[in-house]
Scaffold this motif. Structure first.
Motif, PDB file in Angstrom:
ATOM      1  N   THR A   1       4.371   5.820 -12.407  1.00 52.01           N
ATOM      2  CA  THR A   1       3.243   6.271 -12.148  1.00 52.01           C
ATOM      3  C   THR A   1       1.866   5.718 -12.568  1.00 52.01           C
ATOM      4  N   ASP A   2       1.799   5.450 -13.720  1.00 57.30           N
ATOM      5  CA  ASP A   2       0.583   4.931 -14.675  1.00 57.30           C
ATOM      6  C   ASP A   2       0.084   3.544 -14.151  1.00 57.30           C
ATOM      7  N   ASN A   3       1.095   2.616 -13.990  1.00 56.90           N
ATOM      8  CA  ASN A   3       0.788   1.230 -13.457  1.00 56.90           C
ATOM      9  C   ASN A   3       0.395   1.363 -11.811  1.00 56.90           C
ATOM     10  N   ALA A   4       1.162   2.158 -11.241  1.00 58.73           N
ATOM     11  CA  ALA A   4       0.880   2.273  -9.724  1.00 58.73           C
ATOM     12  C   ALA A   4      -0.383   2.992  -9.496  1.00 58.73           C
ATOM     13  N   ASN A   5      -0.976   3.797 -10.348  1.00 57.96           N
ATOM     14  CA  ASN A   5      -2.233   4.290 -10.150  1.00 57.96           C
ATOM     15  C   ASN A   5      -3.220   3.196 -10.102  1.00 57.96           C
ATOM     16  N   ILE A   6      -3.093   2.301 -11.159  1.00 61.98           N
ATOM     17  CA  ILE A   6      -4.101   1.362 -11.461  1.00 61.98           C
ATOM     18  C   ILE A   6      -3.743   0.108 -10.073  1.00 61.98           C
ATOM     19  N   LEU A   7      -2.693  -0.055  -9.806  1.00 62.08           N
ATOM     20  CA  LEU A   7      -2.413  -1.066  -8.769  1.00 62.08           C
ATOM     21  C   LEU A   7      -2.919  -0.528  -7.212  1.00 62.08           C
ATOM     22  N   TYR A   8      -2.562   0.842  -6.991  1.00 61.97           N
ATOM     23  CA  TYR A   8      -3.147   1.410  -6.044  1.00 61.97           C
ATOM     24  C   TYR A   8      -4.438   1.244  -5.795  1.00 61.97           C
ATOM     25  N   GLY A   9      -5.082   1.862  -6.996  1.00 62.09           N
ATOM     26  CA  GLY A   9      -6.497   1.649  -6.983  1.00 62.09           C
ATOM     27  C   GLY A   9      -7.200   0.420  -6.612  1.00 62.09           C
ATOM     28  N   ARG A  10      -6.641  -0.554  -7.154  1.00 64.33           N
ATOM     29  CA  ARG A  10      -7.271  -2.033  -6.777  1.00 64.33           C
ATOM     30  C   ARG A  10      -7.050  -2.127  -5.348  1.00 64.33           C
ATOM     31  N   ILE A  11      -5.604  -2.281  -5.029  1.00 66.16           N
ATOM     32  CA  ILE A  11      -5.416  -2.627  -3.674  1.00 66.16           C
ATOM     33  C   ILE A  11      -6.213  -1.705  -2.445  1.00 66.16           C
TER      34      ILE A  11
ATOM     35  N   HIS B   1       0.705  -1.393   0.039  1.00 67.37           N
ATOM     36  CA  HIS B   1       0.005  -0.147   0.103  1.00 67.37           C
ATOM     37  C   HIS B   1       0.641   1.275  -0.030  1.00 67.37           C
ATOM     38  N   TYR B   2       1.843   1.445   0.978  1.00 64.30           N
ATOM     39  CA  TYR B   2       2.746   2.415   0.850  1.00 64.30           C
ATOM     40  C   TYR B   2       3.552   2.502  -0.325  1.00 64.30           C
ATOM     41  N   ILE B   3       4.072   1.432  -0.671  1.00 60.44           N
ATOM     42  CA  ILE B   3       4.844   1.534  -2.029  1.00 60.44           C
ATOM     43  C   ILE B   3       3.962   2.269  -3.141  1.00 60.44           C
ATOM     44  N   LEU B   4       2.892   1.829  -3.437  1.00 60.33           N
ATOM     45  CA  LEU B   4       1.891   2.274  -4.573  1.00 60.33           C
ATOM     46  C   LEU B   4       1.414   3.759  -4.151  1.00 60.33           C
ATOM     47  N   GLU B   5       1.397   3.997  -2.807  1.00 65.45           N
ATOM     48  CA  GLU B   5       0.612   5.436  -2.446  1.00 65.45           C
ATOM     49  C   GLU B   5       1.790   6.452  -3.012  1.00 65.45           C
ATOM     50  N   GLN B   6       3.250   6.142  -2.705  1.00 65.62           N
ATOM     51  CA  GLN B   6       4.175   7.179  -2.855  1.00 65.62           C
ATOM     52  C   GLN B   6       4.533   7.048  -4.564  1.00 65.62           C
ATOM     53  N   MET B   7       4.108   6.009  -4.966  1.00 63.43           N
ATOM     54  CA  MET B   7       4.464   5.999  -6.460  1.00 63.43           C
ATOM     55  C   MET B   7       3.269   6.620  -7.329  1.00 63.43           C
ATOM     56  N   ALA B   8       2.242   6.526  -6.713  1.00 65.42           N
ATOM     57  CA  ALA B   8       0.906   7.120  -7.792  1.00 65.42           C
ATOM     58  C   ALA B   8       0.629   8.322  -7.507  1.00 65.42           C
ATOM     59  N   ASP B   9       0.077   9.059  -8.401  1.00 70.76           N
ATOM     60  CA  ASP B   9      -0.308  10.252  -8.381  1.00 70.76           C
ATOM     61  C   ASP B   9      -1.570  10.694  -8.444  1.00 70.76           C
ATOM     62  N   THR B  10      -2.568   9.566  -8.488  1.00 74.02           N
ATOM     63  CA  THR B  10      -3.987   9.677  -8.253  1.00 74.02           C
ATOM     64  C   THR B  10      -4.322   8.576  -7.355  1.00 74.02           C
ATOM     65  N   HIS B  11      -5.432   8.797  -6.584  1.00 74.52           N
ATOM     66  CA  HIS B  11      -5.547   7.818  -5.399  1.00 74.52           C
ATOM     67  C   HIS B  11      -6.933   7.542  -5.324  1.00 74.52           C
ATOM     68  N   ASP B  12      -7.339   7.312  -6.705  1.00 79.79           N
ATOM     69  CA  ASP B  12      -9.086   6.730  -6.785  1.00 79.79           C
ATOM     70  C   ASP B  12      -8.893   5.101  -6.515  1.00 79.79           C
TER      71      ASP B  12
END
Length: 457
Positions: free
Chosen positions: A373-383, A320-331
């Motif tokens: 960023t782009d794949n982190a956004n998707i994975l963050y959203g899923r997780i 979760h934290y990895i993705l949160e710090q990599m992503a720039d959207t959090h939907d």
RNA sequence: GGUGAGGUGGCAGAACGGUUAUGCGUGGGCCUGCAAAGCCUAUACAAGAGGGUUCGACUCCCUUCCUCACCUCCA
């Protein structure tokens, strides 16, 4: 995709639930003691089901009762020299403390037997009037023989039940399979009724309260498997005799939590309270533990399974934290496979596996340096969505700016080869439950839930 | 005795008429200043027993053995 199928104990089939509004009646606990992990499992299963349905845009009316008057409560109160209602209400209080800690969403309502006496009396009167119940000296009984479908849920027949019943000397009921609707007594706590002062039987409160709060027929009636007989069978007999309609579209029963393959029971002394497990393992590991098996099957309580659940939770936090710090959207984003698993008779075991696959995917990408960023956004959203449906809670550190600052400072030391100073910073953060993950192109911080007893394993 | 659920690799535990479940454990490795975390890779006669259906069954049918739960306290 938006339809969910749930196994129905009555028909033995998976039934589709596609109403926009879903009414659920969950048989809660009798409040004469602290809850144990078996109660927790059932309640967590329904909490996640409710969260999932709401996530799909359904409006859920979750009604969960407290049985706050019962022979056991009275016995306990007598033994401790306390007032029965004071005792049961103190355990309701403790129930809420435990389940709030477990991050279980509050039910829509928590009706209690003692606040529904009029409804209980009304429904008993109805049953007496229609000949399904009769009045004798010791109270009012339901005539099992009068209900032609008796045994449909638990697949029992009345004759066999009769042959198995022990003799109960003080009963003046007509048929030994009959059960009490009203127990006449002059000792307190008791309530006035047309049949003299007394207390309601165990099953009638649920018929009265589900009718009041959910109507004559609702979507899901749930509880532990051990409630199938007699509790739910008797509820059906009472309610159907009154309304002439099916009580629930789906009867959903959760398997037992066992210890060394055996059901927990007071006599075996193998009870694990929700509170004690919470103290040791925290809410998230406990939730994952309860969801790790298919809800219909038993789960065996073992240290190993709790450790596994906690390990998964630690990996989820990192992910979760990895993705949160990599992503720039959090939907949040829907993961179809995950939803398919839950929609197919609420297979949380499969859903956890899919969540684990996603965690691994993130680990792979992070290791390979291919997480952008782009794949982190998707994975963050899923997780994030999966975490939310499972009702897990990510702990947050107090001051993230300070952490960023410390990481930058450590990076300076590392660049100039001052590893001792760098390690001091790392240690200092570690003491605050912050873990640093060094990747090729930067360091990510992870905040871990503080365990009450602070064991990593 | 009745009813229901189930018997899967060292353990836990899914799906599915034909393709690696997965997790834990164990062996080796990668990454790193060192760690941590993570990743890669290897490892398991896998199906209680015996029949049958099928081109093919862990998956369907029959028989048998075993386990657990419920049979008026139960989440």
């Amino acid at each position: 995709m938006s339809t969910i199928r749930i196994h129905d104990t009555m028909s033995g089939r998976d039934i589709r639930l596609d109403h926009d509004k879903i009414g659920i009646y969950l048989c809660g606990v009798t409040t004469y003691d602290d809850t144990h992990i078996g109660h927790a499992r059932t309640i967590i299963v329904f909490d996640v089901l409710r969260r999932y349905l709401e996530e799909m845009g359904r409006q859920v009316n979750l009604v969960q009762n407290f049985t706050d008057i019962d022979d056991k409560i009275i016995q306990r109160a007598d033994a401790e020299g306390r007032d029965a209602l004071e005792l049961s209400h103190s355990y309701i209080e403790r129930y809420h403390q435990d389940f709030d800690r477990l991050n279980v969403k509050r039910a829509t309502s928590y009706p209690q037997a003692t606040t529904h006496m009029q409804e209980i009396i009304d429904i008993i009167s109805e049953l007496v009037k229609s000949g399904h119940a009769y009045v004798v000296d010791s109270g009012v009984y339901y005539s099992v023989e009068s209900f032609y479908e008796y045994g449909a849920l638990s697949k029992k027949n009345i004759r066999e039940l009769r042959s198995g019943i022990r003799i109960d000397p003080e009963q003046d009921k007509h048929d030994k399979v009959d059960f009490a609707l009203w127990k006449r007594t002059d000792t307190k706590p008791n309530w006035d009724s047309p049949w003299g002062s007394g207390r309601p039987g165990w099953h009638i409160e649920c018929s009265a309260m589900s009718l009041k709060h959910l109507g004559r027929t609702f979507d899901i009636h749930g509880g532990g498997r051990d409630l199938i007989f007699p509790h739910h069978e008797n509820e059906i007999a009472q309610s159907r005799a009154c309304t002439g309609l099916p009580l629930a579209r789906v009867w959903m029963h959760v398997g037992m939590v066992t210890i060394s393959g055996q059901k927990m029971s007071k006599s075996l002394g193998n009870i694990k309270t929700t509170r004690s497990i919470l103290d040791r393992w925290g809410p998230n590991a406990l939730r994952l533990f309860c969801l790790s098996g298919h809800y219909q099957k038993p789960i065996d309580y073992t240290q190993e399974l709790l450790v596994e659940s906690l390990d998964l939770w630690r990996r989820l936090e990192s992910c979760h934290y990895i993705l949160e710090q990599m992503a720039d959207t959090h939907d949040t984003i829907v993961h179809d496979e995950f939803d398919a698993a839950l929609s197919s008779n609420f297979n949380t075991h499969e859903a956890i596996k899919i969540m684990g696959d996603t965690v691994r995917e993130v680990g792979e990408m992070a290791s390979a340096g291919s997480l952008y960023t782009d794949n982190a956004n998707i994975l963050y959203g899923r997780i994030a969505r999966m975490i939310s449906i499972f009702g897990l809670h990510i702990s947050r550190p107090e001051n993230t700016e300070q952490i960023q600052h410390d990481i930058a400072q450590r990076e300076k030391y590392r660049r100039s080869g001052k590893y001792k100073q760098a390690d001091i910073i790392r240690e200092r953060l570690h003491a605050k439950n912050i873990e640093l993950l060094d990747y090729k192109d930067g360091t990510v911080w992870v905040y871990h839930e503080i365990m009450p007893h602070n064991i990593r394993h």
